[in-house]
Scaffold this active site. Structure first.
Site, short mmCIF file in Angstrom:
data_model
loop_
_atom_site.label_atom_id
_atom_site.label_comp_id
_atom_site.label_asym_id
_atom_site.label_seq_id
_atom_site.Cartn_x
_atom_site.Cartn_y
_atom_site.Cartn_z
N HIS F 13 11.81 0.75 -6.60
CA HIS F 13 12.04 -0.20 -5.51
C HIS F 13 13.07 -1.24 -5.95
CE1 HIS F 13 9.31 -3.93 -6.32
NE2 HIS F 13 9.67 -3.40 -7.46
N CYS F 32 14.47 -8.33 -10.47
CA CYS F 32 13.85 -7.40 -9.51
C CYS F 32 14.82 -7.02 -8.38
CB CYS F 32 12.59 -8.03 -8.89
SG CYS F 32 11.30 -8.35 -10.10
N HIS F 38 14.73 -0.39 -9.96
CA HIS F 38 13.83 -0.24 -11.10
C HIS F 38 12.53 0.35 -10.52
CE1 HIS F 38 12.55 -4.10 -9.40
NE2 HIS F 38 11.40 -3.93 -10.01
N HIS F 40 7.90 1.21 -11.04
CA HIS F 40 6.60 0.87 -11.60
C HIS F 40 5.64 2.05 -11.50
CE1 HIS F 40 7.59 -3.41 -11.77
NE2 HIS F 40 8.03 -3.34 -10.54
N ASP F 78 4.39 8.35 -3.88
CA ASP F 78 4.52 8.83 -5.26
C ASP F 78 5.87 9.48 -5.52
OD1 ASP F 78 3.51 9.20 -7.85
OD2 ASP F 78 3.08 11.30 -7.39
N HIS F 79 6.53 9.04 -6.59
CA HIS F 79 7.85 9.54 -6.97
C HIS F 79 8.87 9.32 -5.86
CE1 HIS F 79 5.60 11.41 -10.26
NE2 HIS F 79 6.76 11.56 -10.88
N GLU F 125 0.87 -4.08 -9.90
CA GLU F 125 2.27 -3.68 -10.11
C GLU F 125 2.58 -3.57 -11.60
OE1 GLU F 125 6.20 -5.11 -7.85
OE2 GLU F 125 5.64 -6.40 -9.50
#
Lengths: 138, 138, 138, 138, 138, 138
Positions: F13, F32, F38, F40, F78-79, F125
């Site tokens: 994100h 960020c 980047h 998480h 996811d991914h 996070e």
């Protein structure tokens, strides 16, 4: 102020109803109904609520709370079969929910005797599943 | 919406009352009263409550919250003796409960200044023991 | 086969040399040299190596190993000041490295007496720092 | 280069020898010999060793490794009774050591088939106890 | 004696080869090849090996090691895109294996400069997957 | 009674507003806002509240809850790139707060359909930062 004590125990159990056959139990409870048992490392968090005693800085003495949990909960459950060997789970479905309620009932009066109120019983069955019980009136 | 920042510090402390002798302190506080101190790695969770600012998507900027916790709490406690070196714990019993109250009082005004409300100070002393403080009016 | 037992203790300590003044200690050891002490929750992993005994399925009985660690290590360290109160750390710098070596020396003979070999002493001081000691000849 | 996959399962078991009576089993195995079973959440770490394939950047595809572990280990153990229902543990003492050896034997050939070598089976029974097995020749 | 420092960073990446089309990348790398990236919280454990300096009780000063890791590894990776923005990963497949090798190469000389030897780079990508690299000659 | 299911996913994100330039985004969102993304490893805890069904001992079947979370939340995240690929985050700032609200909205109706009430969405996070959302009316 709320203060929490962690305790651990491990036990065998099975989710099933004796009035259902194995097939019906399997449909509802899945592999948790395995007739030959399975088991868990349970982690228990007992949270009590009360005022801080100015003479000690404590809500209550955690060593005393730990001894009460050991005597009335952990010693009865650790290395045991929840369905067959735990007096306060007799004739109950051995779900995490019912186990948390049973633990609450074991502890509530003893915590009152220490001058505090039992606030929450949190019971972790696996890293993915846990329940929290706040008592019958909440 | 509640948002939480974790911080860590380690410190020495002793549970004792100067108006009691070592024997009486030992009876009440056990090995926590050791006159030559012991210590912990404390883990602190600071939870604040507020509305999400539509221009940033944040309740508040966690980096700012972290800086406030560092300045008013962690820098005063980390690698210190809680009984002897922490201004906001002076003349208090160095229990986890009192430490959580002290941390609340250090932070409450500064969190309000960020446009949010301090909701909970959770302080973990060992893997088996922690307290949660929700402020004087709850 | 290697088998490991985890134990925990918490203690106060200070990194400093008595032949250096506080300023010199501060330069080398930083805030870990605080003259009024600080402390940690230490986590200790004791790993032993040996053959599986076919009559029990064990390398050794972990309950016995735990009792040996308690008697010779944990009971001496828990809620203590490492610099002032621990016989096997007398006149040593209270670094995590030296503490791991001291723990090894406390345990090595007793593990041999159980028919196994001490393989590793792992000592975690904080979530970010730990040491592993494999004995004097490795 | 070593690469590790974590998997979890839970199971019931009992430590006992059928050629000993319950009293003798209790003396040697303690509460782990409870005839009505107990159980654990096991955590399994499978470490394999090999060269990095320049065409993929992988030692091996972890998804494939996970599928092999599921098929040959986890599916046979999860929600099962280790003493009664697991083919590769038949007629063995259900200790953590023997379970780790059994898991090694289940996996060794399949990992070779992926072009890598099985390096270590680490099996965590509780947060305080675990074993590591590196194969029969080490 | 081995001593380990933990550091964390988070980053975006993608597993893919530019000489393969998206379909071929998807077959080999699965959802890790998503052209619009995904990311992880990485946990890095850097283990160094050396003798204990009798004048300090340290293998090396962990604060210095932490600064070296920050400068040469974490600052380059944290909140970055591993494929596009990290000099030491340029033109490499962004697998955990290759990232661990790259981190080793960033650190090896600097650790030698501290009078110790780099022993292991352990890189955890998710709670289920991690790699350990012990250098080119092991 | 409250019961909680943990699920995990990882995603890329970026925190930024398209109506601000990169410089302004950097001032407000710091690293960020990195334009190249980047990511998480997110951990999600979904807590639901309800009565215990006496016929099963369950508030609800956690397997069913897990399937609902997978279908409506995890499979979409996811991914993935939260800013670019997740339908329920379209045109929203990709903050943890907004993501928790989005997850709540994805799940609320489906949990009601199971005969329980969604109580809390907790989204972690990093190990230092998490949010808890209790719905629009609390």
């Amino acid at each position: 102020m709320r203060i929490t004590r962690r305790e651990t125990f491990n036990a065998a159990h099975r989710l099933f109803r004796p009035d259902w056959d194995d097939q019906k139990n399997l449909e509802v409870f899945g592999k948790c109904s395995n007739p030959k048992w399975h088991g868990h490392n349970y982690t228990l968090y007992v949270t009590v609520e009360g005022d801080v005693d100015p003479s000690t800085g404590f809500v209550l003495n955690l060593k005393t709370l730990s001894q009460i949990i050991d005597k009335h909960v952990t010693d009865k459950l650790d290395h045991r079969n929840i369905n067959l060997e735990v007096d306060f789970m007799k004739d109950k479905l051995a779900s995490t929910e019912n186990l948390a309620i049973g633990i609450w009932e074991q502890l509530e009066g003893h915590v009152l005797g220490l001058g505090a109120r039992l606030y929450c019983v949190k019971l972790i069955e696996t890293e993915n599943n846990y329940v929290e019980y706040y008592g019958p009136t909440k």
